[in-house]
Design a protein around this motif. Sequence first.
Motif, PDB file in Angstrom:
ATOM      1  N   LYS A  42      -0.496   4.012 -13.352  1.00 28.46           N
ATOM      2  CA  LYS A  42      -0.207   2.664 -12.844  1.00 28.46           C
ATOM      3  C   LYS A  42      -1.396   2.115 -12.063  1.00 28.46           C
ATOM      4  CE  LYS A  42       3.085   4.184 -10.223  1.00 28.46           C
ATOM      5  NZ  LYS A  42       3.131   5.629 -10.333  1.00 28.46           N
ATOM      6  N   THR A  43      -1.863   2.927 -11.097  1.00 31.60           N
ATOM      7  CA  THR A  43      -2.969   2.462 -10.268  1.00 31.60           C
ATOM      8  C   THR A  43      -4.198   2.189 -11.123  1.00 31.60           C
ATOM      9  OG1 THR A  43      -2.142   3.691  -8.384  1.00 31.60           O
ATOM     10  CG2 THR A  43      -4.450   3.072  -8.332  1.00 31.60           C
ATOM     11  N   THR A  44      -4.447   3.070 -12.082  1.00 28.50           N
ATOM     12  CA  THR A  44      -5.607   2.894 -12.945  1.00 28.50           C
ATOM     13  C   THR A  44      -5.527   1.562 -13.683  1.00 28.50           C
ATOM     14  OG1 THR A  44      -5.599   5.275 -13.219  1.00 28.50           O
ATOM     15  CG2 THR A  44      -6.973   4.025 -14.722  1.00 28.50           C
ATOM     16  N   PHE A  81      -3.632  -3.073  -1.002  1.00 25.07           N
ATOM     17  CA  PHE A  81      -3.836  -1.664  -1.320  1.00 25.07           C
ATOM     18  C   PHE A  81      -2.766  -0.797  -0.674  1.00 25.07           C
ATOM     19  CE2 PHE A  81      -7.818  -3.632  -2.066  1.00 25.07           C
ATOM     20  CZ  PHE A  81      -8.421  -2.904  -3.080  1.00 25.07           C
ATOM     21  N   GLN A  82      -2.592   0.381  -1.266  1.00 22.52           N
ATOM     22  CA  GLN A  82      -1.574   1.302  -0.782  1.00 22.52           C
ATOM     23  C   GLN A  82      -1.777   1.644   0.694  1.00 22.52           C
ATOM     24  OE1 GLN A  82      -1.128   4.599  -3.384  1.00 22.52           O
ATOM     25  NE2 GLN A  82       0.607   5.434  -2.284  1.00 22.52           N
ATOM     26  N   SER A  83      -3.059   1.943   1.071  1.00 25.49           N
ATOM     27  CA  SER A  83      -3.297   2.221   2.491  1.00 25.49           C
ATOM     28  C   SER A  83      -3.902   0.990   3.170  1.00 25.49           C
ATOM     29  CB  SER A  83      -4.192   3.434   2.650  1.00 25.49           C
ATOM     30  OG  SER A  83      -5.402   3.220   1.964  1.00 25.49           O
ATOM     31  N   MET A 157      -0.552  -5.700  -6.304  1.00 22.90           N
ATOM     32  CA  MET A 157      -0.078  -4.918  -5.169  1.00 22.90           C
ATOM     33  C   MET A 157       0.172  -3.489  -5.621  1.00 22.90           C
ATOM     34  SD  MET A 157       2.540  -7.475  -3.325  1.00 22.90           S
ATOM     35  CE  MET A 157       2.217  -9.238  -3.298  1.00 22.90           C
ATOM     36  N   ASP A 158      -0.487  -2.561  -4.958  1.00 18.18           N
ATOM     37  CA  ASP A 158      -0.361  -1.162  -5.341  1.00 18.18           C
ATOM     38  C   ASP A 158       0.505  -0.427  -4.318  1.00 18.18           C
ATOM     39  OD1 ASP A 158      -0.563   1.325  -6.327  1.00 18.18           O
ATOM     40  OD2 ASP A 158      -2.743   1.476  -6.228  1.00 18.18           O
ATOM     41  N   GLU A 159       1.721  -0.166  -4.669  1.00 19.48           N
ATOM     42  CA  GLU A 159       2.671   0.530  -3.802  1.00 19.48           C
ATOM     43  C   GLU A 159       2.568   0.052  -2.360  1.00 19.48           C
ATOM     44  OE1 GLU A 159       3.593   4.369  -4.636  1.00 19.48           O
ATOM     45  OE2 GLU A 159       2.728   4.408  -6.628  1.00 19.48           O
ATOM     46  N   PRO A 160       2.730  -1.254  -2.139  1.00 23.45           N
ATOM     47  CA  PRO A 160       2.476  -1.762  -0.791  1.00 23.45           C
ATOM     48  C   PRO A 160       3.506  -1.276   0.224  1.00 23.45           C
ATOM     49  CG  PRO A 160       3.409  -3.479  -2.158  1.00 23.45           C
ATOM     50  CD  PRO A 160       3.144  -2.318  -3.063  1.00 23.45           C
TER      51      PRO A 160
HETATM   52 MG   LIG Z   1      -1.109   5.198  -7.590  1.00 23.33          MG
END
Ligand SMILES: [Mg+2]
Lengths: 348, 342, 293
Positions: A42-44, A81-83, A157-160
């Motif tokens: 997913k992130t890729t 981003f996630q973080s 949005m990546d796993e926000p």
């Molecule tokens: Mg990921």
Amino acid sequence: MARLQLKNVNKRWGSFVGVDNFDLDIADQEFLVLLGPSGCGKTTTMRMIAGLEEVSEGEIWLGDRMVNNLEPKDRDISMVFQSYGLYPNLTVYENIRFPLRVRLVPKEQHDEMVMRAARMVELEDFLDRRPAELSGGQRQRVALGRAIVRKPTVFLMDEPLSNLDAKLRVSTRAQIKNLQSKLKTTTVYVTHDQIEAMTLADRVVVMNKGRIQQVGTPTEIYDTPANVFVASFIGSPAMNLVQGRLEKGVFQGQGIRVIGLRADKSGNVTLGFRAEDAEIVKTDGNISAPIYSIELLGEASMVTWRLGGALVSVRANKGFRAEIEDVVQADIPADACHLFDTETGERL
Amino acid sequence: MPHKVFLSFLWPSLIVMILFIALPIVSVVYQSLHVEHEQIMIVGETCGPFGCTEEVSVDAEAMGKLREEKPAGRFNGLGTYFNESHLATDEIAEIFATSADFREFRNRVMNLPFYNALIFTVSYTLIVTPLVMLVGFIIAIVVNMVPRLFKGPVIFFSLLPMIVTPLIGSLVLFWMIDSRGVIGASLQVLFADPTLSLKASPTLTWVTLFTYGVWHSAPFAFVVFYAGLQTVPQDTMESAMVDGANRWERIRFVTIPHLMPLAIFVALMQLMDNFRVFEPIIGFAASASASSLSYLIFNDLRISNTPLFGSAAATSMLTIFGIIILLLPVLRQNWREFNRKS
Amino acid sequence: MSNPAEKRPLPLKALAISIVLIWIIIAAFPFLWTMWGSFKVEGDFFSRSDWMNAVTGPLTQEKHGSTFTMEGYEGAWIEREFYRAVINTAIVTVSVVAVSLTLGTLGGYALARSGYKYSFWLLMMALVFRAMPGVTLISGYMLPFFELNIWGYLPTAIIVLVAMNQPFTLWMLHSFFKSIPRDLDEAALVDGCSRFQAFRLAIIPVMWPGVITTGLFSFLTAYNDFAVTSMLLSEQNLTMIPQINSFLGSSQEEGKVMYAVAAVVSSIVPLFVFIMIFQRRLVSGLTAGAVKG
Ligand SMILES: [Mg+2]
Ligand SMILES: Nc1ncnc2c1ncn2[C@@H]1O[C@H](COP(=O)(O)OP(=O)(O)O)[C@@H](O)[C@H]1O
């Protein structure tokens, strides 16, 4: 605001395939959720859209531009981003203003734009703090504010929500949904949490091992899973899956027998049904076997059998009591059953 | 990151490393295959009042020209590697053939400069490395036991012998072990021998150098082990106590296994550092009794006017070869790990 | 401490404390002794009659009317112009640290973010160069440097020290940049920065701890170097350490050992200060290699 197309996009590292032939057309203003277990690519996929990862093969189109060879800064997207990726040395105000500064937006507009974004994410009171002085939820909102401060063509949005606690997650989820419907910006949202996907998405893309498994509205995905993987991934608890044989509309597995199924197919199949679609009965049940465990959930009880190799659960009403090893029966309506080819895993 | 951007960040580093690491290695290889030009002699007549005499002398002009044309000297193939100041194959064969017993064989081999240096270097590496680790480990354990208040100052003073460069560190000790210095004089009193001098006998010189090596490097092992001790898993420690392990068993079965990766790291660093020992030999003015591979190279290059470039380069190549043998197991293990990961 | 794992019987504690004290004396005494002695005359520091003379300094008293004398320092700094070496050392260390870190941060950042597996090769290279005695490379430099007429000058030694230190610097900084979440600079990229802007605006403000730690080691390499500087610098450009070495020969003959002692102490004192300021970082840097390598 624009349509986003991925045409047979591939990502490989050496011989390892991270994303395999991803083909998707995302409509303008759509809220699309990429859903799948961790490590499925997913992130890729999202990083390729953003230009942070090179595309090995295939094309990405943003509106009427092929963006494969554009730098991230030239793609006119914004990303959470996630973080969060907040600049630790800048205040909240400066963090939100950062995209305006580097994109050379005229200075006199900055204040108004930052204040508008801060209002939308309810951060007006924290503008002078640095990220280290904020709670997780507030940091998350700074990241959101920075994404919406200008009008990009696409939000990524990546796993926000993954770093927030359960309660905050629910309220922030609602906030994101609300923001998106106000801003009407095409959004791609990555998560491994199916509830997030169900509640937010216009359409969900279920991925596994770099491949798209199914694309559809949340209802479609829940009601007609395209294969065993989607069936087992969507819903809580996961769909029960039992292997057995289908002959003339009758499914027979170890400790389970369902009649009245479709008669046009036969062979080794996997039968799926959801715990809440079945019912504990006294006699004539489709399942009749000693139970493996019973869990009290409060509003209901969950009765579990072990049939063949698989654990099968059925929801009973909250007053139901039984001892482990007691024989209990359950009724499964034929029209709530899903049939999958055991070999390919595809829906029949 | 696209290759172009990657290179735009890395090129300054790359150029420096190519120019000053890669090319010099090529240059070492090239020089090791060459040797200084032979003297060109010239016959001249000097005429005095009593007639003329013929005289043979070095033709400085021709030599200068030759040096200018071929600064590295003339091609010598692998000749330098096998001559008497390097591998000395002929001499070894001859010593082997004519020595009466092993003692004589050993003593005569020890007189060959390369073998003398090699044996000292290897002994130094193999003796100092384990001692450093042992001493460092003991200090780490005891420092971990003393009240917190002392730890800062202990670490401060411990770092001194390591941070001060070997030449200076060994000079400081050298002055102290001088027979008029505080340690030298005390030893004379202690052993009731007014002629005792640590500089006099080769054996004592070696011992002094080894001691210096441990003193210099123990702090490094100490610091690394001490940091490791701070991260010993408390859960495991406590479950060992619940299981009934005594103090020693806890060190043996919890602390030491936890420090093992660090010990390997320290051992590796120490092997590399000790193998290149040479400044203490200068600091202790010990070149009469001890010499190391690095010292040989240094010595060849220090000869003013006519440094022995070929000889130094050949010793360098042999040293690099030694290092590769020393590191081979480590490199191989890393390579395996790398392949497993990707 | 109440933790029973930390409880120790008294004799064990006493033993531990005595070992620690002995170690401190072993580690620090030689330096303190030499510092003290550097203010005495040679007859006291190297006393034939009684080593206590080095502490009390009777001959110093006799000669200078005080138990302390700056004679050694005056001789070294003024008569022998040690100050030149000090200036050279300052130039060399400052330049080496600055150049090393400039090249190293750029390169280390690229390596950390490249996505290709350079890190293995980098580690191997850093390892091999860590292992290679500096002198072996120097034999490769001398002849070409003579030919090019760049032997003997400070910039030559500086660039050589930078190069020899570069694999290690790159490795340290690369591991450090890896520990900065890449979300940070990637956020800057999508916010509209080019790679250089992202490096400048997002990374530089947060990279200082790692850069300082790496810089300490560059400083030590340059400050403490003997092999490179003694071989590649001409007489008047020598830095402190090789200068002290060349003092040794001449001063011993002339009975002016105290000049060398004073010079040695002069070179140690900055390190004292250095450790005092950077103790924590040094320790964490020394162990960083162990944890990451
Ligand atoms: Mg990921
Ligand atoms: N730079 C890389 N090199 C090699 N493999 C990678 C790299 N980045 C990600 N991967 C692999 O690609 C797969 C997909 O990763 P990712 O897209 O991050 O998954 P997720 O769906 O959890 O976001 C994972 O198996 C991951 O290990």
